[in-house]
Design a protein around this motif. Structure first.
Motif, PDB file in Angstrom:
ATOM      1  N   ALA A 184       0.831  -1.200   0.000  1.00 20.43           N
ATOM      2  CA  ALA A 184       0.000   0.000   0.000  1.00 20.43           C
ATOM      3  C   ALA A 184       0.869   1.254   0.000  1.00 20.43           C
ATOM      4  O   ALA A 184       0.542   2.259  -0.653  1.00 20.43           O
ATOM      5  N   ALA A 185       1.992   1.219   0.714  1.00 20.71           N
ATOM      6  CA  ALA A 185       2.905   2.367   0.755  1.00 20.71           C
ATOM      7  C   ALA A 185       3.540   2.593  -0.607  1.00 20.71           C
ATOM      8  O   ALA A 185       3.764   3.745  -1.012  1.00 20.71           O
ATOM      9  N   ASP A 186       3.822   1.524  -1.324  1.00 20.47           N
ATOM     10  CA  ASP A 186       4.368   1.666  -2.677  1.00 20.47           C
ATOM     11  C   ASP A 186       3.341   2.285  -3.615  1.00 20.47           C
ATOM     12  O   ASP A 186       3.681   3.100  -4.478  1.00 20.47           O
ATOM     13  N   GLU A 187       2.081   1.918  -3.438  1.00 21.18           N
ATOM     14  CA  GLU A 187       1.018   2.401  -4.319  1.00 21.18           C
ATOM     15  C   GLU A 187       0.520   3.790  -3.930  1.00 21.18           C
ATOM     16  O   GLU A 187       0.133   4.575  -4.787  1.00 21.18           O
ATOM     17  N   ARG A 188       0.504   4.082  -2.604  1.00 20.59           N
ATOM     18  CA  ARG A 188      -0.004   5.368  -2.126  1.00 20.59           C
ATOM     19  C   ARG A 188       0.951   5.941  -1.081  1.00 20.59           C
ATOM     20  O   ARG A 188       0.641   5.998   0.111  1.00 20.59           O
ATOM     21  N   PRO A 189       2.144   6.342  -1.520  1.00 21.28           N
ATOM     22  CA  PRO A 189       3.164   6.806  -0.560  1.00 21.28           C
ATOM     23  C   PRO A 189       2.719   8.000   0.264  1.00 21.28           C
ATOM     24  O   PRO A 189       3.112   8.147   1.426  1.00 21.28           O
ATOM     25  N   ASP A 190       1.875   8.870  -0.303  1.00 21.66           N
ATOM     26  CA  ASP A 190       1.422  10.042   0.441  1.00 21.66           C
ATOM     27  C   ASP A 190       0.583   9.650   1.656  1.00 21.66           C
ATOM     28  O   ASP A 190       0.569  10.362   2.666  1.00 21.66           O
ATOM     29  N   GLN A 191      -0.089   8.520   1.596  1.00 23.17           N
ATOM     30  CA  GLN A 191      -0.967   8.084   2.673  1.00 23.17           C
ATOM     31  C   GLN A 191      -0.270   7.144   3.649  1.00 23.17           C
ATOM     32  O   GLN A 191      -0.566   7.146   4.843  1.00 23.17           O
ATOM     33  N   TYR A 192       0.676   6.333   3.162  1.00 18.96           N
ATOM     34  CA  TYR A 192       1.196   5.243   3.985  1.00 18.96           C
ATOM     35  C   TYR A 192       2.659   5.360   4.409  1.00 18.96           C
ATOM     36  O   TYR A 192       3.090   4.648   5.306  1.00 18.96           O
ATOM     37  N   THR A 193       3.443   6.239   3.801  1.00 18.94           N
ATOM     38  CA  THR A 193       4.865   6.297   4.136  1.00 18.94           C
ATOM     39  C   THR A 193       5.092   6.662   5.601  1.00 18.94           C
ATOM     40  O   THR A 193       5.858   6.004   6.318  1.00 18.94           O
ATOM     41  N   GLU A 194       4.416   7.707   6.072  1.00 21.64           N
ATOM     42  CA  GLU A 194       4.562   8.098   7.472  1.00 21.64           C
ATOM     43  C   GLU A 194       3.996   7.035   8.403  1.00 21.64           C
ATOM     44  O   GLU A 194       4.521   6.784   9.484  1.00 21.64           O
ATOM     45  N   PHE A 195       2.935   6.410   7.955  1.00 26.17           N
ATOM     46  CA  PHE A 195       2.290   5.342   8.707  1.00 26.17           C
ATOM     47  C   PHE A 195       3.280   4.217   9.021  1.00 26.17           C
ATOM     48  O   PHE A 195       3.326   3.701  10.137  1.00 26.17           O
ATOM     49  N   LEU A 196       4.105   3.846   8.041  1.00 29.82           N
ATOM     50  CA  LEU A 196       5.046   2.753   8.252  1.00 29.82           C
ATOM     51  C   LEU A 196       6.135   3.112   9.263  1.00 29.82           C
ATOM     52  O   LEU A 196       6.691   2.238   9.924  1.00 29.82           O
ATOM     53  N   LYS A 197       6.428   4.386   9.399  1.00 30.92           N
ATOM     54  CA  LYS A 197       7.472   4.803  10.342  1.00 30.92           C
ATOM     55  C   LYS A 197       7.058   4.561  11.785  1.00 30.92           C
ATOM     56  O   LYS A 197       7.906   4.359  12.649  1.00 30.92           O
ATOM     57  N   ILE A 198       5.753   4.597  12.049  1.00 32.76           N
ATOM     58  CA  ILE A 198       5.273   4.451  13.429  1.00 32.76           C
ATOM     59  C   ILE A 198       4.514   3.145  13.634  1.00 32.76           C
ATOM     60  O   ILE A 198       4.002   2.881  14.715  1.00 32.76           O
ATOM     61  N   GLY A 199       4.444   2.322  12.587  1.00 33.48           N
ATOM     62  CA  GLY A 199       3.662   1.099  12.665  1.00 33.48           C
ATOM     63  C   GLY A 199       4.248   0.074  13.629  1.00 33.48           C
ATOM     64  O   GLY A 199       5.452   0.057  13.907  1.00 33.48           O
ATOM     65  N   GLU A 200       3.384  -0.780  14.137  1.00 35.22           N
ATOM     66  CA  GLU A 200       3.796  -1.859  15.025  1.00 35.22           C
ATOM     67  C   GLU A 200       4.266  -3.055  14.206  1.00 35.22           C
ATOM     68  O   GLU A 200       3.726  -3.343  13.131  1.00 35.22           O
ATOM     69  N   SER A 201       5.232  -3.780  14.729  1.00 31.34           N
ATOM     70  CA  SER A 201       5.615  -5.037  14.094  1.00 31.34           C
ATOM     71  C   SER A 201       4.553  -6.076  14.429  1.00 31.34           C
ATOM     72  O   SER A 201       3.894  -5.998  15.479  1.00 31.34           O
ATOM     73  N   PRO A 202       4.357  -7.077  13.567  1.00 30.17           N
ATOM     74  CA  PRO A 202       3.388  -8.139  13.888  1.00 30.17           C
ATOM     75  C   PRO A 202       3.762  -8.904  15.155  1.00 30.17           C
ATOM     76  O   PRO A 202       2.876  -9.414  15.846  1.00 30.17           O
ATOM     77  N   GLU A 203       5.050  -8.959  15.481  1.00 28.74           N
ATOM     78  CA  GLU A 203       5.489  -9.667  16.689  1.00 28.74           C
ATOM     79  C   GLU A 203       5.023  -8.971  17.968  1.00 28.74           C
ATOM     80  O   GLU A 203       4.857  -9.618  19.010  1.00 28.74           O
ATOM     81  N   PHE A 204       4.830  -7.660  17.904  1.00 30.26           N
ATOM     82  CA  PHE A 204       4.480  -6.878  19.083  1.00 30.26           C
ATOM     83  C   PHE A 204       3.207  -7.409  19.748  1.00 30.26           C
ATOM     84  O   PHE A 204       3.155  -7.595  20.973  1.00 30.26           O
ATOM     85  N   THR A 205       2.175  -7.678  18.943  1.00 30.38           N
ATOM     86  CA  THR A 205       0.926  -8.181  19.508  1.00 30.38           C
ATOM     87  C   THR A 205       1.130  -9.548  20.148  1.00 30.38           C
ATOM     88  O   THR A 205       0.512  -9.857  21.179  1.00 30.38           O
ATOM     89  N   GLY A 206       1.999 -10.371  19.568  1.00 35.05           N
ATOM     90  CA  GLY A 206       2.296 -11.665  20.172  1.00 35.05           C
ATOM     91  C   GLY A 206       2.921 -11.527  21.544  1.00 35.05           C
ATOM     92  O   GLY A 206       2.610 -12.297  22.470  1.00 35.05           O
ATOM     93  N   LYS A 207       3.788 -10.549  21.712  1.00 40.10           N
ATOM     94  CA  LYS A 207       4.399 -10.303  23.021  1.00 40.10           C
ATOM     95  C   LYS A 207       3.339  -9.866  24.035  1.00 40.10           C
ATOM     96  O   LYS A 207       3.367 -10.269  25.198  1.00 40.10           O
ATOM     97  N   VAL A 208       2.389  -9.046  23.572  1.00 40.24           N
ATOM     98  CA  VAL A 208       1.316  -8.585  24.465  1.00 40.24           C
ATOM     99  C   VAL A 208       0.442  -9.764  24.878  1.00 40.24           C
ATOM    100  O   VAL A 208       0.072  -9.900  26.060  1.00 40.24           O
ATOM    101  N   ILE A 209       0.106 -10.632  23.935  1.00 46.00           N
ATOM    102  CA  ILE A 209      -0.730 -11.795  24.249  1.00 46.00           C
ATOM    103  C   ILE A 209      -0.016 -12.714  25.240  1.00 46.00           C
ATOM    104  O   ILE A 209      -0.636 -13.215  26.194  1.00 46.00           O
ATOM    105  N   ALA A 210       1.277 -12.930  25.044  1.00 38.29           N
ATOM    106  CA  ALA A 210       2.048 -13.732  26.003  1.00 38.29           C
ATOM    107  C   ALA A 210       2.023 -13.071  27.378  1.00 38.29           C
ATOM    108  O   ALA A 210       1.891 -13.747  28.409  1.00 38.29           O
TER     109      ALA A 210
END
Length: 283
Positions: A204-230
């Motif tokens: 999505a960032a490649d297709e719509r960089p204006d909307q998603y580039t900043e989003f990726l800078k602050i995004g959570e890794s998928p592993e983060f939720t696993g740590k919270v569940i543990a």
């Protein structure tokens, strides 16, 4: 945690894969489920076997089981297999969902494919079915946790009404299953994930960089939720959380969990807060 067993549904890639890796790193034996068994057969890279191998290569234990969660008999067979092989189940992560390729395409619900509604089958109904078949084994195990992966889309407009209904639905599953499970030492919790850095959001960032580039800078890794569940599963006060919807970033701060050295923010003020279930119980 050597004898603890977890199931992560829909774990070929994305959030599920990250959660499975995190639980494997935390010492759980992880059953990785999903439909993708060979590279090149899905829209994005990743298979149940590659995720299981990542866990094993990191020193953990994992078993890949091919399951089409739209087929109840395959879900039932999964939990019969786990009971036969392990005799216990400590965590069920209900993550599987049907994510339509046009989920984030702009437009009204009537302008986009009707297929977006399939998330209410694989993503809502299928998570009820998994919980149905898992619960007796989890009650036998004791000290167990059913975790639903959800998002702020439960209460704000996000990706349209089908996506929002699925997220609101799993939050309600956690609330009502929490009532049924109150006296059985099994907690049910829904976890709101923040913006995730996954294969889909990178595209999505490649297709719509204006909307998603900043989003990726602050995004959570998928592993983060696993740590919270543990963290929730290992919390001595776990049953006090049962029936609740929690914001993953906020719960992480309670446990002192970081995401690759970062402290992900909560979006409560921007996107909304979990609904608090009414205490009335009508049977």
């Amino acid at each position: 945690m050597a004898d603890k067993v977890a199931v992560v549904t829909g774990a070929s890639r994305g959030a599920g894969a990250g959660i499975a890796r995190a639980l494997g790193a935390a010492g759980y034996k992880v059953y990785v489920t999903g439909r993708t068994t060979a590279e090149g057969t899905a829209e994005f890279p990743g298979t149940i076997h590659s995720v299981a191998k990542e866990i094993q290569d990191a020193g953990g234990e994992a078993v890949a089981v091919a399951v089409d969660h739209a087929k109840d008999e395959q879900v039932e067979a999964l939990f019969k297999q786990i009971e036969a092989e392990e005799g216990r189940l400590d965590i069920l992560v209900n993550n599987v969902a049907h994510i339509h390729p046009e989920l984030i395409t702009p437009g009204g619900y009537w302008e986009r494919p009707l297929g977006l509604v399939d998330i209410l089958n694989v993503g809502l109904r299928s998570q009820y079915v998994a919980s149905f078949y898992a619960t007796p084994l989890m009650m036998k195990t004791g000290g167990a946790l059913i975790a639903f992966t959800s998002s702020f889309g439960s209460v704000c407009y996000m990706h349209g009404p089908a996506y929002g209904a699925q997220k609101a639905g799993v939050d309600k599953f956690a609330a009502d299953m929490g009532v049924d499970l109150k006296d059985h030492d099994v907690a049910a919790v829904s976890v709101w994930m923040g913006p995730l850095v996954t294969e889909r959001t990178r595209r999505a960032a490649d297709e719509r960089p204006d909307q998603y580039t900043e989003f990726l800078k602050i995004g959570e890794s998928p592993e983060f939720t696993g740590k919270v569940i543990a963290g929730i599963h290992q919390d001595p006060k776990r049953m006090e959380l049962s029936g609740q919807t929690v914001i993953g970033a906020e719960q992480a701060q309670v446990y002192g969990i970081q995401d690759n050295g970062k402290t992900p923010p909560s979006y409560r003020e921007m996107l909304g807060e979990p609904r608090i279930p009414h205490p009335a119980i009508v049977r």
